[in-house]
Design a protein around this motif. Structure first.
Motif, short mmCIF file in Angstrom:
data_model
loop_
_atom_site.label_atom_id
_atom_site.label_comp_id
_atom_site.label_asym_id
_atom_site.label_seq_id
_atom_site.Cartn_x
_atom_site.Cartn_y
_atom_site.Cartn_z
N GLY A 98 -5.46 -1.94 23.58
CA GLY A 98 -6.76 -1.93 23.14
C GLY A 98 -6.71 -1.70 21.59
O GLY A 98 -7.57 -1.47 20.94
N LEU A 99 -5.56 -2.19 20.87
CA LEU A 99 -5.22 -1.84 19.61
C LEU A 99 -5.90 -3.26 18.94
O LEU A 99 -5.80 -4.33 19.24
N ARG A 100 -6.53 -3.32 17.79
CA ARG A 100 -7.06 -4.55 17.28
C ARG A 100 -6.38 -4.67 15.69
O ARG A 100 -6.50 -5.92 15.35
N SER A 101 -5.62 -3.81 15.31
CA SER A 101 -4.95 -4.23 14.14
C SER A 101 -3.50 -3.49 13.95
O SER A 101 -3.44 -2.37 14.75
N VAL A 102 -2.41 -3.94 13.39
CA VAL A 102 -1.16 -3.46 13.38
C VAL A 102 -0.44 -3.65 12.13
O VAL A 102 -0.89 -4.69 11.38
N ALA A 103 0.18 -2.78 11.64
CA ALA A 103 1.21 -2.74 10.53
C ALA A 103 2.54 -3.16 10.79
O ALA A 103 3.17 -2.39 11.63
N ASP A 104 3.14 -4.20 10.32
CA ASP A 104 4.47 -4.71 10.59
C ASP A 104 5.35 -4.28 9.59
O ASP A 104 5.33 -5.06 8.55
N LEU A 105 5.96 -3.22 9.58
CA LEU A 105 6.83 -2.56 8.62
C LEU A 105 8.11 -3.25 8.52
O LEU A 105 8.95 -3.04 9.59
N GLY A 106 8.64 -3.69 7.49
CA GLY A 106 9.90 -4.41 7.44
C GLY A 106 9.71 -5.69 8.21
O GLY A 106 10.39 -5.96 9.11
N ALA A 125 1.52 -7.00 7.04
CA ALA A 125 2.79 -7.34 7.10
C ALA A 125 3.57 -6.65 5.87
O ALA A 125 3.02 -7.10 4.53
N VAL A 126 4.55 -5.92 5.80
CA VAL A 126 5.05 -5.39 4.69
C VAL A 126 6.52 -5.49 4.50
O VAL A 126 7.29 -5.25 5.44
N ASP A 152 7.35 -0.55 0.53
CA ASP A 152 8.12 0.18 1.29
C ASP A 152 7.65 0.68 2.40
O ASP A 152 6.38 1.16 2.49
N ALA A 153 8.45 0.72 3.70
CA ALA A 153 7.57 1.16 4.95
C ALA A 153 7.18 2.74 4.90
O ALA A 153 6.02 3.03 5.56
N GLU A 154 7.76 3.51 4.12
CA GLU A 154 7.50 5.11 4.39
C GLU A 154 6.35 5.25 3.31
O GLU A 154 5.59 6.38 3.44
N THR A 155 5.96 4.53 2.55
CA THR A 155 5.06 4.58 1.57
C THR A 155 3.71 3.74 1.74
O THR A 155 2.72 4.09 0.85
N THR A 156 3.57 2.96 2.68
CA THR A 156 2.57 2.10 3.05
C THR A 156 1.41 2.93 3.43
O THR A 156 1.31 3.67 4.54
N ASP A 157 0.29 2.67 3.01
CA ASP A 157 -0.85 3.33 3.48
C ASP A 157 -1.44 2.60 4.74
O ASP A 157 -1.66 1.47 4.66
N LEU A 158 -1.28 3.59 5.83
CA LEU A 158 -1.58 2.93 7.17
C LEU A 158 -2.96 3.42 7.60
O LEU A 158 -3.29 3.56 8.89
N SER A 159 -3.95 3.90 6.73
CA SER A 159 -5.20 4.35 7.22
C SER A 159 -6.13 3.57 7.82
O SER A 159 -7.21 3.81 8.46
N ASP A 160 -5.96 2.22 7.74
CA ASP A 160 -6.59 1.11 8.51
C ASP A 160 -6.30 0.14 9.21
O ASP A 160 -6.60 -0.77 9.41
N VAL A 161 -4.96 0.71 9.78
CA VAL A 161 -4.22 0.02 10.95
C VAL A 161 -4.26 1.06 12.36
O VAL A 161 -4.41 2.21 12.08
N ASP A 162 -4.37 0.45 13.35
CA ASP A 162 -4.35 1.18 14.75
C ASP A 162 -3.07 1.45 15.17
O ASP A 162 -2.95 2.11 16.13
N GLY A 163 -1.93 0.75 14.87
CA GLY A 163 -0.83 0.93 15.34
C GLY A 163 0.50 0.30 14.45
O GLY A 163 0.15 -0.34 13.28
#
Length: 395
Positions: A98-106, A125-126, A152-163
């Motif tokens: 049921g997730l609609r957005s995802v951050a692909d880190l690295g 995508a980062v 960088d994965a560790e400093t990416t703002d993830l406030s607007d992603v679901d997973g």
């Protein structure tokens, strides 16, 4: 690929030239191709960069199919990229949860991100490498809901992603000739940091299939995937991305389809007993997931020796989770005996498999001095603790 090569490819002239070339074939001659393009007036830097991409696109077809013909690659990025069919399964986990957005880190060249976008997930995508992020941006350009950032994965703002999905960098930096990094604490991000994202968001982590199992969490689903008998990854899934009651799974993908074994945890082995007419070599994903016991029970098989991942039955049983061999003869693992027996049977083509014995198959095959037109499989292993050679034929 460095920044200057990327700029050559991404120039209007470079892209037109790349798209005008016929599909690269292994038999194509690089020197002749360079000479032909130079004769048409293309500068050497552009020719080199474009031909590199043409060759990479040809290599990428095995992972990306028809998508490869419109993508860009780096050497290291292609080597480390997830196969599109496997990436689609990753993406389906996010959609099914049921997730609609995802951050692909690295994100690398964007293989997984491409699959996320194709299933209509919004993708961030980062990648910390400038050239790699630019390549990912080009590959994701057909999907307007996708964004690519250098960061960088560790400093990416993830406030607007679901997973979150991430594949920690397990090799040294660069776009080719990279080296593997052994210590998970030195990965980027480190394994602890990667697992730590699960404390905030539903998270999936892609790892190498040989990961030390003592490092894996007990509160997540761990899935090993093989494609055409090659174990390609271990995936660790947290929160709603993990399936209820599944702690270990082995997904086996081949041309005939996909099959999966699942269990709450590692399965107990079955008893050791005499070898029957058939032996079975479990798929590597089943072995890595430690579900050999469950496979054995499903086909009414027994172990041929303690701690040896081969099973035996009295009759043929077909299963997508193992390869089957009919046992023709059993011999002690003695080179002179085997040389004599193979020659008497006219066996000149021999597949050698080993498990639990210290033998180099290529060297051992040479010493056997094979002669004849017949073929067979020789399994060098331990049976009831004794070094044994099983002369077999494939099912």
């Amino acid at each position: 690929m460095d920044a200057s090569e990327l700029l050559e490819v991404l120039s209007p002239e470079g892209l037109r030239l790349l798209d005008s070339l016929p599909a690269w074939k292994a038999s194509d001659d690089v020197v002749s191709s360079v000479a032909a393009l130079r004769k048409k007036g293309h500068p050497p830097e552009r020719v080199s960069a474009v031909l590199t991409q043409a060759r990479l696109r040809a290599r990428a077809e095995g992972k990306f199919g028809e998508f490869a013909s419109r993508m860009l690659f780096t050497e290291a990025g292609l080597e480390q990229a997830t196969r599109l069919g496997v990436a689609a399964r990753h993406a389906d986990r996010f959609r099914s949860a049921g997730l609609r957005s995802v951050a692909d880190l690295g994100c690398g060249i964007g293989g997984d991100a491409l699959a996320f976008a194709a299933l209509e997930l919004d993708v961030l995508a980062v990648d910390r490498d400038e050239v790699t992020a630019a390549v990912a941006s080009y590959n994701l350009s057909p999907w307007p809901a996708s964004r690519v950032r250098q960061g960088d994965a560790e400093t990416t703002d993830l406030s607007d992603v679901d997973g979150v999905y991430l594949d920690p960098a397990r090799r040294t930096g660069g776009h080719s000739a990279t080296k593997r990094i052994a210590d998970p604490a030195d990965w980027s991000p480190s394994l602890d940091v990667a697992f730590g994202f699960a404390e905030r968001l539903p998270t999936g982590v892609k790892l190498g299939p040989g990961i030390d199992r003592d490092l894996l969490p007990t509160d997540a689903e761990c899935q090993w995937i093989s494609v055409d008998r090659d174990v390609v990854e271990a995936g660790v899934w947290f929160g709603p991305l993990a399936r209820t009651g599944v702690g270990r799974s082995a997904l086996v993908i081949s041309a005939s389809g996909a099959a999966e074994l699942t269990a709450p945890a590692d399965s107990d082995d079955v008893d050791v007993d005499d070898i029957g007419e058939w032996i079975h070599e479990p798929d590597g994903a089943v072995i890595r997931a430690r579900l050999i016991g469950d496979l054995a029970r499903s086909i009414d098989a027994r172990m041929i020796s303690r701690d040896i991942a081969w099973l035996s039955t009295d009759h043929r049983v077909e299963t997508p989770f193992a390869q089957q061999f009919r046992v023709l003869e059993t011999f002690p693992l003695d080179e002179r005996t085997l040389k004599r027996e193979l020659r008497s049977r006219g066996i000149g083509r021999l597949e050698i498999k080993k498990r639990g014995v210290d033998v180099d198959p290529a060297t051992f095959r040479k010493r056997l001095s094979l002669q004849g037109t017949n073929s067979a499989t020789l399994v060098l292993t331990r049976v009831a603790g004794r070094h044994t050679a099983l002369l077999c034929e494939r099912a």
